[in-house]
Design an enzyme around this catalytic site. Structure first.
Site, PDB file in Angstrom:
ATOM      1  N   GLY A  43       0.776  -1.237   0.000  1.00  0.00           N
ATOM      2  CA  GLY A  43       0.000   0.000   0.000  1.00  0.00           C
ATOM      3  C   GLY A  43       0.807   1.287   0.000  1.00  0.00           C
ATOM      4  O   GLY A  43       0.346   2.300  -0.502  1.00  0.00           O
ATOM      5  N   ASP A  99       0.154   3.177   4.159  1.00  0.00           N
ATOM      6  CA  ASP A  99      -0.843   3.894   3.361  1.00  0.00           C
ATOM      7  C   ASP A  99      -1.934   4.518   4.222  1.00  0.00           C
ATOM      8  O   ASP A  99      -2.262   5.681   4.069  1.00  0.00           O
ATOM      9  CB  ASP A  99      -1.446   2.976   2.278  1.00  0.00           C
ATOM     10  CG  ASP A  99      -2.006   1.659   2.816  1.00  0.00           C
ATOM     11  OD1 ASP A  99      -1.901   1.405   4.039  1.00  0.00           O
ATOM     12  OD2 ASP A  99      -2.544   0.879   2.009  1.00  0.00           O
ATOM     13  N   ASP A 102      -6.303   2.560   9.848  1.00  0.00           N
ATOM     14  CA  ASP A 102      -7.732   2.268   9.943  1.00  0.00           C
ATOM     15  C   ASP A 102      -8.004   1.729  11.357  1.00  0.00           C
ATOM     16  O   ASP A 102      -8.109   2.518  12.297  1.00  0.00           O
ATOM     17  CB  ASP A 102      -8.091   1.274   8.824  1.00  0.00           C
ATOM     18  CG  ASP A 102      -9.575   0.992   8.739  1.00  0.00           C
ATOM     19  OD1 ASP A 102     -10.350   1.672   9.420  1.00  0.00           O
ATOM     20  OD2 ASP A 102      -9.969   0.084   7.974  1.00  0.00           O
ATOM     21  N   LYS A 131      -7.796   7.444   8.978  1.00  0.00           N
ATOM     22  CA  LYS A 131      -9.251   7.290   8.855  1.00  0.00           C
ATOM     23  C   LYS A 131      -9.909   7.543  10.198  1.00  0.00           C
ATOM     24  O   LYS A 131      -9.480   6.987  11.210  1.00  0.00           O
ATOM     25  CB  LYS A 131      -9.564   5.868   8.361  1.00  0.00           C
ATOM     26  CG  LYS A 131     -10.906   5.736   7.696  1.00  0.00           C
ATOM     27  CD  LYS A 131     -11.199   4.307   7.315  1.00  0.00           C
ATOM     28  CE  LYS A 131     -10.808   3.972   5.902  1.00  0.00           C
ATOM     29  NZ  LYS A 131     -11.449   2.720   5.424  1.00  0.00           N
ATOM     30  N   PHE A 152     -14.383   3.891   2.372  1.00  0.00           N
ATOM     31  CA  PHE A 152     -13.393   3.054   1.700  1.00  0.00           C
ATOM     32  C   PHE A 152     -12.836   3.790   0.496  1.00  0.00           C
ATOM     33  O   PHE A 152     -13.583   4.242  -0.370  1.00  0.00           O
ATOM     34  CB  PHE A 152     -14.006   1.722   1.268  1.00  0.00           C
ATOM     35  CG  PHE A 152     -12.963   0.762   0.780  1.00  0.00           C
ATOM     36  CD1 PHE A 152     -12.174   0.062   1.679  1.00  0.00           C
ATOM     37  CD2 PHE A 152     -12.756   0.586  -0.574  1.00  0.00           C
ATOM     38  CE1 PHE A 152     -11.184  -0.796   1.236  1.00  0.00           C
ATOM     39  CE2 PHE A 152     -11.761  -0.278  -1.032  1.00  0.00           C
ATOM     40  CZ  PHE A 152     -10.978  -0.969  -0.122  1.00  0.00           C
ATOM     41  N   ASP A 159      -5.632  -0.285  -2.450  1.00  0.00           N
ATOM     42  CA  ASP A 159      -6.283  -1.205  -3.385  1.00  0.00           C
ATOM     43  C   ASP A 159      -7.676  -1.601  -2.933  1.00  0.00           C
ATOM     44  O   ASP A 159      -8.038  -1.490  -1.768  1.00  0.00           O
ATOM     45  CB  ASP A 159      -5.457  -2.483  -3.503  1.00  0.00           C
ATOM     46  CG  ASP A 159      -5.561  -3.345  -2.242  1.00  0.00           C
ATOM     47  OD1 ASP A 159      -5.244  -2.824  -1.156  1.00  0.00           O
ATOM     48  OD2 ASP A 159      -5.978  -4.511  -2.350  1.00  0.00           O
ATOM     49  N   ARG A 165      -4.232   0.375  -7.341  1.00  0.00           N
ATOM     50  CA  ARG A 165      -3.075   0.961  -6.647  1.00  0.00           C
ATOM     51  C   ARG A 165      -2.367   1.991  -7.516  1.00  0.00           C
ATOM     52  O   ARG A 165      -1.736   2.911  -7.020  1.00  0.00           O
ATOM     53  CB  ARG A 165      -2.066  -0.129  -6.276  1.00  0.00           C
ATOM     54  CG  ARG A 165      -2.549  -1.112  -5.220  1.00  0.00           C
ATOM     55  CD  ARG A 165      -1.365  -1.904  -4.692  1.00  0.00           C
ATOM     56  NE  ARG A 165      -1.731  -3.135  -4.009  1.00  0.00           N
ATOM     57  CZ  ARG A 165      -2.040  -3.222  -2.720  1.00  0.00           C
ATOM     58  NH1 ARG A 165      -2.068  -2.138  -1.984  1.00  0.00           N
ATOM     59  NH2 ARG A 165      -2.330  -4.380  -2.177  1.00  0.00           N
TER      60      ARG A 165
END
Ligand code: IMP
Ligand code: MG
Length: 190
Positions: A43, A99, A102, A131, A152, A159, A165
């Protein structure tokens, strides 16, 4: 691929402008030191490549390949390390570049293993996206390019089922391009 997108949240020019700022901040914070950038695959490939070019310090690069189990658009808790051994980073200032933050499980597992097994001089965390969601692990990133709502996103390294990506921007997918949650549950690289 652009016709798969519902919206673009961060255009390439916006991302690169922000990376100029973070690169300068990191350069200032580690002045006089050597830095080891730990790239969390897959990521953070694009993010790390663009960020490193904006860090004006001696930089070593290490990579880590990690998977989490996903039911499509949700990470669900198991973090698998693909290599048996961690990179050698004893005594080094390690900047983990990922990346997205979360649930925090991935970065929680990675930073724990680094501290327990690698004897680094220091460990900091840099993420492209933070996030706004309930964390399973309490991770406080040191550098954040952008904060986003609990949605999302794909592109610029992120991805959906291994795809998107390569998009130079970050955005959301149209719902017809997202399968029902749970369908095709599988282990994917982060
Ligand atoms: P965690 O839940 O913080 O452990 O995040 C695990 C991984 O889930 C991240 O490194 C990403 O690869 C992936 N992930 C989380 N949210 C998103 C998203 O919105 N789009 C794409 N991948 C995501
Ligand atoms: Mg992923």
């Amino acid at each position: 691929m652009n016709d798969h997108m519902e919206s673009v949240l961060f255009h390439e020019s916006t991302i690169l402008r922000r990376l100029d700022e973070i690169g300068a901040e990191i350069t200032r914070d580690y002045a006089g030191e050597e830095l080891t950038v730990l790239v969390v695959l897959h990521g953070s490939l694009l993010f790390a490549a663009d960020l490193m070019r904006r860090i004006d310090l001696p930089v070593k690069v290490a990579c880590l390949s990690v998977s989490s189990y996903h039911g499509g658009v949700e990470s669900s808790g198991t973090v698998t390390f693909h290599q048996v051994e961690m990179p050698r980073m004893a005594g080094e200032h390690v900047l983990v570049v990922d990346d997205i933050l979360d649930s925090g499980r991935t970065l929680g597992a990675i930073t724990r293993r680094i501290r327990e097994e690698c004897r680094p001089a220091s460990v900091k965390v840099c993420v492209l996206l933070d996030k706004n969601t309930a964390r399973a692990e309490d991770i406080l990133p040191d550098y954040v390019a952008f904060e986003i709502a609990d949605q999302f996103v794909v592109g610029y390294g992120l991805d959906y089922c291994g795809r998107y990506r390569n998009l130079p921007f970050v955005g959301t997918l149209k719902s017809e391009h997202i399968r029902a949650a749970g369908e095709g549950q599988r282990e994917v690289a982060t």
